[in-house]
Scaffold this motif. Sequence first.
Motif, mmCIF file in Angstrom:
data_model
loop_
_atom_site.group_PDB
_atom_site.id
_atom_site.type_symbol
_atom_site.label_atom_id
_atom_site.label_comp_id
_atom_site.label_asym_id
_atom_site.label_seq_id
_atom_site.Cartn_x
_atom_site.Cartn_y
_atom_site.Cartn_z
ATOM 1 N N PHE A 1 0.832 -1.209 0.000
ATOM 2 C CA PHE A 1 0.000 0.000 0.000
ATOM 3 C C PHE A 1 0.864 1.255 0.000
ATOM 4 O O PHE A 1 0.486 2.265 -0.596
ATOM 5 N N TYR A 2 2.017 1.209 0.677
ATOM 6 C CA TYR A 2 2.946 2.336 0.608
ATOM 7 C C TYR A 2 3.420 2.535 -0.837
ATOM 8 O O TYR A 2 3.524 3.670 -1.327
ATOM 9 N N ALA A 3 3.719 1.430 -1.519
ATOM 10 C CA ALA A 3 4.159 1.525 -2.917
ATOM 11 C C ALA A 3 3.058 2.099 -3.794
ATOM 12 O O ALA A 3 3.310 2.934 -4.672
ATOM 13 N N LEU A 4 1.824 1.661 -3.555
ATOM 14 C CA LEU A 4 0.698 2.169 -4.338
ATOM 15 C C LEU A 4 0.504 3.667 -4.131
ATOM 16 O O LEU A 4 0.240 4.415 -5.083
ATOM 17 N N SER A 5 0.648 4.129 -2.895
ATOM 18 C CA SER A 5 0.493 5.561 -2.621
ATOM 19 C C SER A 5 1.614 6.369 -3.269
ATOM 20 O O SER A 5 1.390 7.498 -3.718
ATOM 21 N N ALA A 6 2.820 5.781 -3.336
ATOM 22 C CA ALA A 6 3.930 6.492 -3.986
ATOM 23 C C ALA A 6 3.662 6.694 -5.470
ATOM 24 O O ALA A 6 4.063 7.702 -6.056
ATOM 25 N N VAL A 7 2.971 5.744 -6.094
ATOM 26 C CA VAL A 7 2.636 5.868 -7.508
ATOM 27 C C VAL A 7 1.462 6.830 -7.707
ATOM 28 O O VAL A 7 1.412 7.579 -8.690
ATOM 29 N N SER A 8 0.525 6.824 -6.775
ATOM 30 C CA SER A 8 -0.692 7.624 -6.923
ATOM 31 C C SER A 8 -0.393 9.115 -6.988
ATOM 32 O O SER A 8 -1.042 9.851 -7.744
ATOM 33 N N SER A 9 0.569 9.581 -6.206
ATOM 34 C CA SER A 9 0.845 11.012 -6.131
ATOM 35 C C SER A 9 1.237 11.610 -7.476
ATOM 36 O O SER A 9 0.571 12.532 -7.966
ATOM 37 N N PRO A 10 2.299 11.124 -8.130
ATOM 38 C CA PRO A 10 2.642 11.737 -9.425
ATOM 39 C C PRO A 10 1.614 11.455 -10.513
ATOM 40 O O PRO A 10 1.407 12.278 -11.404
ATOM 41 N N PHE A 11 0.953 10.291 -10.448
ATOM 42 C CA PHE A 11 -0.040 9.963 -11.483
ATOM 43 C C PHE A 11 -1.193 10.947 -11.448
ATOM 44 O O PHE A 11 -1.609 11.467 -12.497
ATOM 45 N N PHE A 12 -1.715 11.227 -10.255
ATOM 46 C CA PHE A 12 -2.841 12.158 -10.158
ATOM 47 C C PHE A 12 -2.401 13.573 -10.500
ATOM 48 O O PHE A 12 -3.136 14.320 -11.149
ATOM 49 N N GLY A 13 -1.213 13.965 -10.060
ATOM 50 C CA GLY A 13 -0.737 15.308 -10.373
ATOM 51 C C GLY A 13 -0.588 15.532 -11.860
ATOM 52 O O GLY A 13 -1.019 16.563 -12.397
ATOM 53 N N GLN A 14 -0.001 14.570 -12.551
ATOM 54 C CA GLN A 14 0.228 14.717 -13.989
ATOM 55 C C GLN A 14 -1.087 14.763 -14.762
ATOM 56 O O GLN A 14 -1.278 15.586 -15.658
ATOM 57 N N ASN A 15 -2.009 13.881 -14.408
ATOM 58 C CA ASN A 15 -3.239 13.780 -15.193
ATOM 59 C C ASN A 15 -4.246 14.872 -14.861
ATOM 60 O O ASN A 15 -5.040 15.254 -15.729
ATOM 61 N N ILE A 16 -4.229 15.393 -13.637
ATOM 62 C CA ILE A 16 -5.065 16.559 -13.353
ATOM 63 C C ILE A 16 -4.538 17.769 -14.107
ATOM 64 O O ILE A 16 -5.303 18.556 -14.678
ATOM 65 N N GLY A 17 -3.205 17.920 -14.123
ATOM 66 C CA GLY A 17 -2.623 19.030 -14.880
ATOM 67 C C GLY A 17 -2.917 18.936 -16.365
ATOM 68 O O GLY A 17 -3.094 19.950 -17.039
ATOM 69 N N GLY A 18 -2.971 17.692 -16.889
ATOM 70 C CA GLY A 18 -3.230 17.505 -18.311
ATOM 71 C C GLY A 18 -4.698 17.406 -18.664
ATOM 72 O O GLY A 18 -5.040 17.326 -19.848
ATOM 73 N N GLY A 19 -5.568 17.388 -17.650
ATOM 74 C CA GLY A 19 -6.992 17.319 -17.915
ATOM 75 C C GLY A 19 -7.493 15.946 -18.328
ATOM 76 O O GLY A 19 -8.550 15.824 -18.952
ATOM 77 N N HIS A 20 -6.759 14.892 -17.972
ATOM 78 C CA HIS A 20 -7.156 13.526 -18.342
ATOM 79 C C HIS A 20 -7.988 12.910 -17.211
ATOM 80 O O HIS A 20 -7.549 12.021 -16.489
ATOM 81 N N PHE A 21 -9.201 13.371 -17.093
ATOM 82 C CA PHE A 21 -10.025 12.974 -15.950
ATOM 83 C C PHE A 21 -10.581 11.554 -16.099
ATOM 84 O O PHE A 21 -10.920 10.916 -15.108
ATOM 85 N N ASP A 22 -10.665 11.066 -17.337
ATOM 86 C CA ASP A 22 -11.079 9.681 -17.523
ATOM 87 C C ASP A 22 -10.050 8.733 -16.922
ATOM 88 O O ASP A 22 -10.398 7.695 -16.353
ATOM 89 N N ARG A 23 -8.770 9.078 -17.055
ATOM 90 C CA ARG A 23 -7.713 8.274 -16.442
ATOM 91 C C ARG A 23 -7.820 8.287 -14.920
ATOM 92 O O ARG A 23 -7.578 7.268 -14.266
ATOM 93 N N LEU A 24 -8.169 9.445 -14.363
ATOM 94 C CA LEU A 24 -8.260 9.552 -12.911
ATOM 95 C C LEU A 24 -9.414 8.714 -12.370
ATOM 96 O O LEU A 24 -9.279 8.066 -11.330
ATOM 97 N N ARG A 25 -10.535 8.721 -13.064
ATOM 98 C CA ARG A 25 -11.663 7.898 -12.622
ATOM 99 C C ARG A 25 -11.322 6.414 -12.703
ATOM 100 O O ARG A 25 -11.662 5.637 -11.804
ATOM 101 N N GLU A 26 -10.627 6.034 -13.774
ATOM 102 C CA GLU A 26 -10.224 4.633 -13.901
ATOM 103 C C GLU A 26 -9.201 4.273 -12.822
ATOM 104 O O GLU A 26 -9.258 3.172 -12.250
ATOM 105 N N ALA A 27 -8.272 5.175 -12.552
ATOM 106 C CA ALA A 27 -7.280 4.920 -11.504
ATOM 107 C C ALA A 27 -7.944 4.764 -10.140
ATOM 108 O O ALA A 27 -7.561 3.894 -9.346
ATOM 109 N N ARG A 28 -8.938 5.581 -9.879
ATOM 110 C CA ARG A 28 -9.675 5.462 -8.616
ATOM 111 C C ARG A 28 -10.343 4.094 -8.500
ATOM 112 O O ARG A 28 -10.316 3.472 -7.431
ATOM 113 N N ARG A 29 -10.929 3.621 -9.583
ATOM 114 C CA ARG A 29 -11.562 2.298 -9.565
ATOM 115 C C ARG A 29 -10.527 1.199 -9.342
ATOM 116 O O ARG A 29 -10.743 0.268 -8.545
ATOM 117 N N ILE A 30 -9.395 1.293 -10.031
ATOM 118 C CA ILE A 30 -8.362 0.260 -9.911
ATOM 119 C C ILE A 30 -7.773 0.243 -8.503
ATOM 120 O O ILE A 30 -7.581 -0.824 -7.905
#
Length: 269
Positions: free
Chosen positions: A101-130
């Motif tokens: 879970f620590y590893a998963l949280s380390a990945v979540s931070s840059p992934f959400f930051g990059q995709n929110i900045g790029g406006g890829h909200f479909d990716r964020l919803r899918e990431a939340r589900r996964i």
Amino acid sequence: PRLGVAGAALATVVATGVMLVFTLWHLGRRLGVLASPLAPLKTIVGSWHHMLQIGIPAMATNAIVPLSSAIVVSLIAAYGVNAVAGYGIAMRIEPMALVPFYALSAVSSPFFGQNIGGGHFDRLREARRIVTRFCAVFGLLLAAAASLAAPFITRWYTEDAAIAEITTGYIWLVAWSWGAYGLVMSVNASFNGSGRPLPAVALSTARVIGVLLPLIIIGRWLLGFWGIFAAILVSNALLGVVAWWWLGRHIRDAEANFVPKSPEPIPGS
């Protein structure tokens, strides 16, 4: 001469110092994300200000975890030395179980930051589900495995039956909420990566003050000593649900307020 506990403390300080030097070198020389010490003072202060806007709330979030543990220890101490020792062993086992879970949280931070900045909200919803599915399924499998292995793992730490009973009881109860706690960690990291660290602070603070402490009082009244561990189980589960809902709302709000940025002109074009 043997240094005993002082030697362990010294080894911890040395190891942390070495990793600090390596981290600063890697960030500064290899990645180029740190301002040069020779840069103008205005540049350095601006860099610090930008970094600490996220860093201070993130530090507060991480500081709440040992604070909650200290509160629980103070309450458990009323039940004797064996209770404190058993809980202390559980606190050595639990972080090892939470490594995925620590590893998963380390990945979540840059992934959400990059995709929110790029406006890829479909990716964020899918990431939340996964992330939710992983924390739920893997968390249940981990809890089942930990519950079966708890009596054997505990023997590595103590041969005292009373202490082992408390450690095993903690795992049998709290392990079933590790998945929810892992979800909270990933959500906190997602908020930090998105540039909104305050919700992470709010979740961690609410877990300790607004949920855990009242539940411990109720749990001790209803179930005695074991009510403390039951309260940890319930608080983790409740905060997991709240974190899941809050992250979904954050994604919807970010999408509603998103303003695409014009691409930067290419020099010489």
